[in-house]
Design a protein around this motif. Structure first.
Motif, PDB file in Angstrom:
ATOM      1  N   TYR A  87       4.353  -0.784  -1.868  1.00  0.00           N
ATOM      2  CA  TYR A  87       4.875  -1.387  -3.210  1.00  0.00           C
ATOM      3  C   TYR A  87       2.943  -1.791  -4.461  1.00  0.00           C
ATOM      4  O   TYR A  87       2.659  -1.138  -4.708  1.00  0.00           O
ATOM      5  CB  TYR A  87       5.083  -2.306  -3.539  1.00  0.00           C
ATOM      6  N   ALA A  88       2.330  -2.062  -2.792  1.00  0.00           N
ATOM      7  CA  ALA A  88       1.216  -2.345  -3.064  1.00  0.00           C
ATOM      8  C   ALA A  88       0.203  -0.761  -3.488  1.00  0.00           C
ATOM      9  O   ALA A  88      -0.940  -1.091  -4.216  1.00  0.00           O
ATOM     10  CB  ALA A  88      -0.299  -2.700  -2.075  1.00  0.00           C
ATOM     11  N   ILE A  89       0.156  -0.286  -2.239  1.00  0.00           N
ATOM     12  CA  ILE A  89      -0.130   1.268  -2.542  1.00  0.00           C
ATOM     13  C   ILE A  89      -0.071   1.684  -3.880  1.00  0.00           C
ATOM     14  O   ILE A  89      -1.112   2.410  -4.471  1.00  0.00           O
ATOM     15  CB  ILE A  89       0.141   2.260  -1.825  1.00  0.00           C
ATOM     16  N   ASP A  90       1.090   1.823  -4.410  1.00  0.00           N
ATOM     17  CA  ASP A  90       1.939   2.549  -5.792  1.00  0.00           C
ATOM     18  C   ASP A  90       1.090   1.667  -6.420  1.00  0.00           C
ATOM     19  O   ASP A  90       0.467   2.508  -8.249  1.00  0.00           O
ATOM     20  CB  ASP A  90       3.513   2.697  -5.923  1.00  0.00           C
ATOM     21  N   GLU A  91       0.700   0.001  -6.593  1.00  0.00           N
ATOM     22  CA  GLU A  91       0.298  -0.855  -7.766  1.00  0.00           C
ATOM     23  C   GLU A  91      -1.176   0.499  -8.020  1.00  0.00           C
ATOM     24  O   GLU A  91      -1.389   0.151  -9.082  1.00  0.00           O
ATOM     25  CB  GLU A  91       0.291  -2.034  -7.881  1.00  0.00           C
ATOM     26  N   ALA A  92      -1.465   0.417  -6.878  1.00  0.00           N
ATOM     27  CA  ALA A  92      -3.593   0.224  -6.984  1.00  0.00           C
ATOM     28  C   ALA A  92      -2.912   1.845  -7.073  1.00  0.00           C
ATOM     29  O   ALA A  92      -4.147   1.861  -7.981  1.00  0.00           O
ATOM     30  CB  ALA A  92      -3.813   0.603  -5.610  1.00  0.00           C
ATOM     31  N   ARG A  93      -2.447   3.022  -7.335  1.00  0.00           N
ATOM     32  CA  ARG A  93      -2.421   4.261  -7.572  1.00  0.00           C
ATOM     33  C   ARG A  93      -2.390   4.432  -8.550  1.00  0.00           C
ATOM     34  O   ARG A  93      -3.245   5.504  -9.439  1.00  0.00           O
ATOM     35  CB  ARG A  93      -1.769   4.696  -6.816  1.00  0.00           C
ATOM     36  N   ALA A  94      -1.162   4.018 -10.019  1.00  0.00           N
ATOM     37  CA  ALA A  94      -1.099   3.444 -11.147  1.00  0.00           C
ATOM     38  C   ALA A  94      -2.403   2.737 -11.852  1.00  0.00           C
ATOM     39  O   ALA A  94      -2.712   3.393 -13.349  1.00  0.00           O
ATOM     40  CB  ALA A  94      -0.419   2.969 -11.423  1.00  0.00           C
ATOM     41  N   VAL A 132       4.556  -9.381  -4.356  1.00  0.00           N
ATOM     42  CA  VAL A 132       5.312  -8.592  -4.868  1.00  0.00           C
ATOM     43  C   VAL A 132       5.747  -8.631  -6.611  1.00  0.00           C
ATOM     44  O   VAL A 132       5.689  -9.571  -6.564  1.00  0.00           O
ATOM     45  CB  VAL A 132       5.969  -7.848  -4.407  1.00  0.00           C
ATOM     46  N   ILE A 133       4.881  -8.261  -7.572  1.00  0.00           N
ATOM     47  CA  ILE A 133       5.332  -7.689  -8.764  1.00  0.00           C
ATOM     48  C   ILE A 133       5.965  -7.051  -9.598  1.00  0.00           C
ATOM     49  O   ILE A 133       5.896  -5.782  -9.642  1.00  0.00           O
ATOM     50  CB  ILE A 133       3.795  -8.438  -9.378  1.00  0.00           C
ATOM     51  N   ALA A 134       7.069  -7.690 -10.059  1.00  0.00           N
ATOM     52  CA  ALA A 134       8.103  -6.200 -10.341  1.00  0.00           C
ATOM     53  C   ALA A 134       6.882  -6.123 -11.908  1.00  0.00           C
ATOM     54  O   ALA A 134       7.961  -7.411 -13.033  1.00  0.00           O
ATOM     55  CB  ALA A 134       9.294  -6.663 -10.937  1.00  0.00           C
ATOM     56  N   ALA A 135       6.745  -5.386 -12.412  1.00  0.00           N
ATOM     57  CA  ALA A 135       6.559  -5.853 -14.045  1.00  0.00           C
ATOM     58  C   ALA A 135       6.599  -3.093 -14.503  1.00  0.00           C
ATOM     59  O   ALA A 135       6.668  -2.561 -13.520  1.00  0.00           O
ATOM     60  CB  ALA A 135       5.475  -5.120 -14.497  1.00  0.00           C
ATOM     61  N   GLU A 136       7.209  -3.855 -15.916  1.00  0.00           N
ATOM     62  CA  GLU A 136       7.172  -2.139 -16.476  1.00  0.00           C
ATOM     63  C   GLU A 136       5.920  -1.721 -16.169  1.00  0.00           C
ATOM     64  O   GLU A 136       5.880  -0.575 -16.106  1.00  0.00           O
ATOM     65  CB  GLU A 136       7.600  -2.608 -17.926  1.00  0.00           C
ATOM     66  N   LYS A 137       4.229  -2.038 -16.796  1.00  0.00           N
ATOM     67  CA  LYS A 137       3.498  -1.797 -16.406  1.00  0.00           C
ATOM     68  C   LYS A 137       2.755  -2.177 -15.118  1.00  0.00           C
ATOM     69  O   LYS A 137       2.476  -3.274 -14.972  1.00  0.00           O
ATOM     70  CB  LYS A 137       2.431  -2.179 -18.001  1.00  0.00           C
ATOM     71  N   PRO A 138       2.318  -1.854 -14.417  1.00  0.00           N
ATOM     72  CA  PRO A 138       1.809  -2.478 -12.876  1.00  0.00           C
ATOM     73  C   PRO A 138       0.797  -3.695 -13.427  1.00  0.00           C
ATOM     74  O   PRO A 138      -0.173  -2.916 -14.139  1.00  0.00           O
ATOM     75  CB  PRO A 138       1.234  -1.465 -11.901  1.00  0.00           C
TER      76      PRO A 138
END
Length: 297
Positions: free
Chosen positions: A41-48, A136-142
């Motif tokens: 989840y953290a890696i995906d957020e960073a990539r975005a 962990v943050i659930a958000a429409e835009k990371p």
């Protein structure tokens, strides 16, 4: 001119004692929410958010983290032979290019500030992000992407912030607000874990930061703060004292504290119900559980 942020530090050296015995042999960051580990989840957020270089601050016993991001050719070959293309696609997100990830060791647990400082040579004289995998943050835009957009307007240092109950301020770094501009607040001070009766606000810092290289220079002083540890909050507060801009950013999304068992369970339920392939069966089960609980009362 604001410099682009392309590096992120992931402090993952903690022992995860609140999740023993599971974390006796498995890093806490590999524990899964539904079917993805916390670190994914953290890696995906960073990539975005446009991060290209990923710096892990680790400790003894974290080799499973390094293995997780390696290619798995035998597994991929097996899935390909069986025609399981959906699982192959899911695996792609876990693979990292050679050289994209670097690992540094924190030999002794001396606080978040010290963990970030351990990555100083890899960051160099560049702005950088810090992501705490427990949040962990659930958000429409990371969340980090939201912060990056704010940073592109403001520069300086930007920390993610959210309102917490006043009685909980002693669990967070808390912002002293100079000017409230809505989603952004200008900060005139930061206090680590203040008692509720002395907390300057109830706007708490949570695990996302965009920081200037000067913060790393402040950490070089290795000043001990709350709990006898080197606090990242203190190094950021030094920037305010030096007249440098620090902003709190009220992100849009729901934060789950996956460093606690209750928070991890809450996140599991929320992320499970958000999945189209799970929500009906899982939702029915939760409804039955609540009905039985009500009947028992």
């Amino acid at each position: 001119m604001k410099r682009k942020v392309t590096k992120a530090i992931f402090p993952v050296a903690g022992l995860g004692t609140r999740f023993l015995p599971a974390t006796k042999s498995i890093p806490k960051e590999i524990l899964t929410l539904v079917d993805r580990p916390l670190i994914q989840y953290a890696i995906d957020e960073a990539r975005a958010a446009g991060i290209k270089e990923f710096i892990f601050v680790t400790s003894r016993g974290k080799s499973a983290l390094e293995d997780y991001f390696d290619d798995a050719p035998e597994l991929e070959t097996s899935l390909r032979k069986k025609g399981k293309t959906d699982l192959l696609e899911a695996l792609k997100a876990t693979n990292m290019d050679s050289g994209a990830i670097a690992y540094v060791r924190q030999n002794r647990p001396m606080g978040l500030g010290h963990a970030v400082w351990c990555a100083r040579r890899l960051v160099g004289n560049e702005p950088f992000a810090v992501i705490l995998t427990d949040d962990v943050i659930a958000a429409e835009k990371p969340c980090l992407q939201q912060m990056m957009e704010a940073y592109n307007e403001t520069g300086g240092n930007v920390v993610a912030a959210m309102e917490v109950p006043h009685e909980k301020t002693s669990s967070y770094g808390v912002l002293d607000i100079a000017e409230d501009m809505g989603s952004l607040v200008k900060v005139k001070g930061m206090i680590e874990k203040p008692a509720p009766d002395v907390a300057p606000s109830n706007l708490a810092v949570i695990g996302r930061y965009i920081l200037t290289p000067r913060v790393m220079q402040n950490l070089n002083k290795k000043k001990e703060g709350a709990g006898g540890e080197i606090q990242l909050t203190d190094a950021i507060a030094e920037e305010i004292e030096a007249g440098q801009p620090v902003y709190g950013f009220r992100f849009r999304g729901q934060r789950y504290d996956c460093g606690s068992k209750a928070g991890f369970l809450q996140a599991t339920v929320a992320f499970g119900l958000a999945r189209e392939d799970l929500r009906d069966e899982f939702g029915d089960f939760l409804g039955d559980v609540m009905a039985m609980r009500t009947a028992a009362q």
